[in-house]
Write a protein that holds these residues in place. Structure first.
Motif, PDB file in Angstrom:
ATOM      1  N   GLU A   1      -1.200  -5.476  14.444  1.00  0.00           N
ATOM      2  CA  GLU A   1      -2.336  -5.700  13.545  1.00  0.00           C
ATOM      3  C   GLU A   1      -2.443  -4.590  12.497  1.00  0.00           C
ATOM      4  OE1 GLU A   1      -7.122  -5.663  14.038  1.00  0.00           O
ATOM      5  OE2 GLU A   1      -6.014  -6.891  15.484  1.00  0.00           O
ATOM      6  N   ASP A   2      -2.152  -3.348  12.917  1.00  0.00           N
ATOM      7  CA  ASP A   2      -2.208  -2.218  11.994  1.00  0.00           C
ATOM      8  C   ASP A   2      -1.160  -2.321  10.886  1.00  0.00           C
ATOM      9  OD1 ASP A   2      -4.274  -0.899  13.419  1.00  0.00           O
ATOM     10  OD2 ASP A   2      -2.807   0.069  14.741  1.00  0.00           O
ATOM     11  N   ILE A   3       0.049  -2.788  11.229  1.00  0.00           N
ATOM     12  CA  ILE A   3       1.121  -2.825  10.227  1.00  0.00           C
ATOM     13  C   ILE A   3       1.153  -4.124   9.419  1.00  0.00           C
ATOM     14  CG2 ILE A   3       2.560  -1.117  11.390  1.00  0.00           C
ATOM     15  CD1 ILE A   3       4.280  -3.337  12.499  1.00  0.00           C
ATOM     16  N   ALA A   4       0.344  -5.102   9.819  1.00  0.00           N
ATOM     17  CA  ALA A   4       0.306  -6.385   9.100  1.00  0.00           C
ATOM     18  C   ALA A   4       0.012  -6.230   7.606  1.00  0.00           C
ATOM     19  CB  ALA A   4      -0.694  -7.335   9.761  1.00  0.00           C
ATOM     20  N   PRO A   5      -0.904  -5.331   7.176  1.00  0.00           N
ATOM     21  CA  PRO A   5      -1.149  -5.201   5.728  1.00  0.00           C
ATOM     22  C   PRO A   5       0.096  -4.796   4.935  1.00  0.00           C
ATOM     23  CG  PRO A   5      -2.908  -4.157   6.967  1.00  0.00           C
ATOM     24  CD  PRO A   5      -1.841  -4.526   7.958  1.00  0.00           C
ATOM     25  N   LEU A   6       1.000  -4.047   5.550  1.00  0.00           N
ATOM     26  CA  LEU A   6       2.230  -3.656   4.863  1.00  0.00           C
ATOM     27  C   LEU A   6       3.114  -4.878   4.615  1.00  0.00           C
ATOM     28  CD1 LEU A   6       3.148  -0.423   6.884  1.00  0.00           C
ATOM     29  CD2 LEU A   6       1.740  -0.631   4.821  1.00  0.00           C
ATOM     30  N   ARG A   7       3.073  -5.811   5.529  1.00  0.00           N
ATOM     31  CA  ARG A   7       3.869  -7.036   5.400  1.00  0.00           C
ATOM     32  C   ARG A   7       3.303  -7.979   4.329  1.00  0.00           C
ATOM     33  NH1 ARG A   7       3.952  -7.446  11.790  1.00  0.00           N
ATOM     34  NH2 ARG A   7       5.855  -6.245  12.217  1.00  0.00           N
ATOM     35  N   ARG A   8       2.012  -7.866   4.065  1.00  0.00           N
ATOM     36  CA  ARG A   8       1.374  -8.717   3.043  1.00  0.00           C
ATOM     37  C   ARG A   8       1.406  -8.075   1.661  1.00  0.00           C
ATOM     38  NH1 ARG A   8      -2.554  -9.148   7.297  1.00  0.00           N
ATOM     39  NH2 ARG A   8      -3.828  -7.581   6.264  1.00  0.00           N
ATOM     40  N   GLY A   9       1.531  -6.760   1.639  1.00  0.00           N
ATOM     41  CA  GLY A   9       1.374  -5.988   0.412  1.00  0.00           C
ATOM     42  C   GLY A   9       0.043  -5.276   0.506  1.00  0.00           C
ATOM     43  N   ILE A  10       0.057  -3.982   0.273  1.00  0.00           N
ATOM     44  CA  ILE A  10      -1.146  -3.182   0.476  1.00  0.00           C
ATOM     45  C   ILE A  10      -1.574  -2.538  -0.841  1.00  0.00           C
ATOM     46  CG2 ILE A  10       0.146  -1.122   1.185  1.00  0.00           C
ATOM     47  CD1 ILE A  10      -2.192  -0.770   3.304  1.00  0.00           C
ATOM     48  N   ALA A  11      -2.886  -2.470  -1.044  1.00  0.00           N
ATOM     49  CA  ALA A  11      -3.421  -1.895  -2.277  1.00  0.00           C
ATOM     50  C   ALA A  11      -3.293  -0.372  -2.243  1.00  0.00           C
ATOM     51  CB  ALA A  11      -4.876  -2.292  -2.450  1.00  0.00           C
ATOM     52  N   LEU A  12      -2.621   0.160  -3.261  1.00  0.00           N
ATOM     53  CA  LEU A  12      -2.532   1.597  -3.466  1.00  0.00           C
ATOM     54  C   LEU A  12      -3.203   1.906  -4.796  1.00  0.00           C
ATOM     55  CD1 LEU A  12       1.215   2.164  -2.444  1.00  0.00           C
ATOM     56  CD2 LEU A  12      -0.827   2.463  -1.017  1.00  0.00           C
ATOM     57  N   LYS A  13      -3.362   3.167  -5.129  1.00  0.00           N
ATOM     58  CA  LYS A  13      -4.045   3.528  -6.386  1.00  0.00           C
ATOM     59  C   LYS A  13      -3.343   2.958  -7.613  1.00  0.00           C
ATOM     60  CE  LYS A  13      -6.380   7.658  -4.817  1.00  0.00           C
ATOM     61  NZ  LYS A  13      -6.564   9.089  -4.931  1.00  0.00           N
ATOM     62  N   ASP A  14      -2.022   2.777  -7.546  1.00  0.00           N
ATOM     63  CA  ASP A  14      -1.277   2.258  -8.698  1.00  0.00           C
ATOM     64  C   ASP A  14      -0.994   0.757  -8.581  1.00  0.00           C
ATOM     65  OD1 ASP A  14       0.492   2.607  -6.613  1.00  0.00           O
ATOM     66  OD2 ASP A  14       2.081   3.488  -7.833  1.00  0.00           O
TER      67      ASP A  14
END
Length: 182
Positions: free
Chosen positions: A86-99
């Protein structure tokens, strides 16, 4: 014919041949490679290790380093803590960074890899576990993988670029290089 050099960049070495920063000079590629006319195709942070490709061909350099060509880059990443699926799922979807939001990454928890010892070694804390992830991305923002793991609450302790496209660092000790076909 284009020259292509696979180099296992050690920790604490700059991805450039000279360092003009004073007062203390830092380790550079020139301490390991004395091959005239080759330049890095992309960068690898000073505190990251692993595969760095160098070439004497500008078109090949652009094809390797430009996100436009979507050449996958795979990393072995040691993070602080024990992330769940569950923790790493956002990386698989694409995660919001400052840029901006990253493209989806391929991420999986892996057993600790059989890597060389890092000098200096990673500081281990008995009270805080660590986990190894395999992360593959097809873009190359500044310190992207480190920022991605930090964004999910698991800071990177060690980052080793294992491959770029079909080229890997397999069989190369830190500071070693070999020439291959482009």
């Amino acid at each position: 014919m284009a020259r292509l050099i696979l180099f296992n960049k050690p920790y604490d070495v700059l991805s450039q041949f000279t360092d003009e920063r004073a007062p203390v000079r830092r380790a550079t590629l020139s301490q390991f490679l004395q091959i005239p006319g080759v330049y890095p195709a992309g960068r690898l942070d000073k505190d990251s290790e692993g595969l760095l490709l160098l070439t004497d061909n500008g078109k090949l350099q652009a094809r390797i380093s430009s996100p436009r060509f979507k050449l996958p880059k795979s990393y072995m990443v040691q993070v602080e803590g024990s992330p769940s699926e569950e923790d790493i799922a956002p990386l698989r979807r694409g995660i919001a960074l400052k840029d901006g939001t990253t493209k989806p990454a391929t991420v999986r928890v892996v057993d600790p890899p059989a890597l060389w010892e890092r000098v200096p070694p990673i500081r281990h804390r008995k009270s805080v576990p660590d986990t190894w992830l395999s992360i593959t991305i097809a873009e190359g923002r500044n310190r992207q993988v480190r920022r991605m793991t930090a964004a999910i609450g698991y800071p990177t302790l060690r980052l080793v670029r294992w491959s770029i496209g079909d080229w890997t660092v397999d069989g190369l000790a830190p500071g070693e290089w070999r020439e291959t076909n482009a």
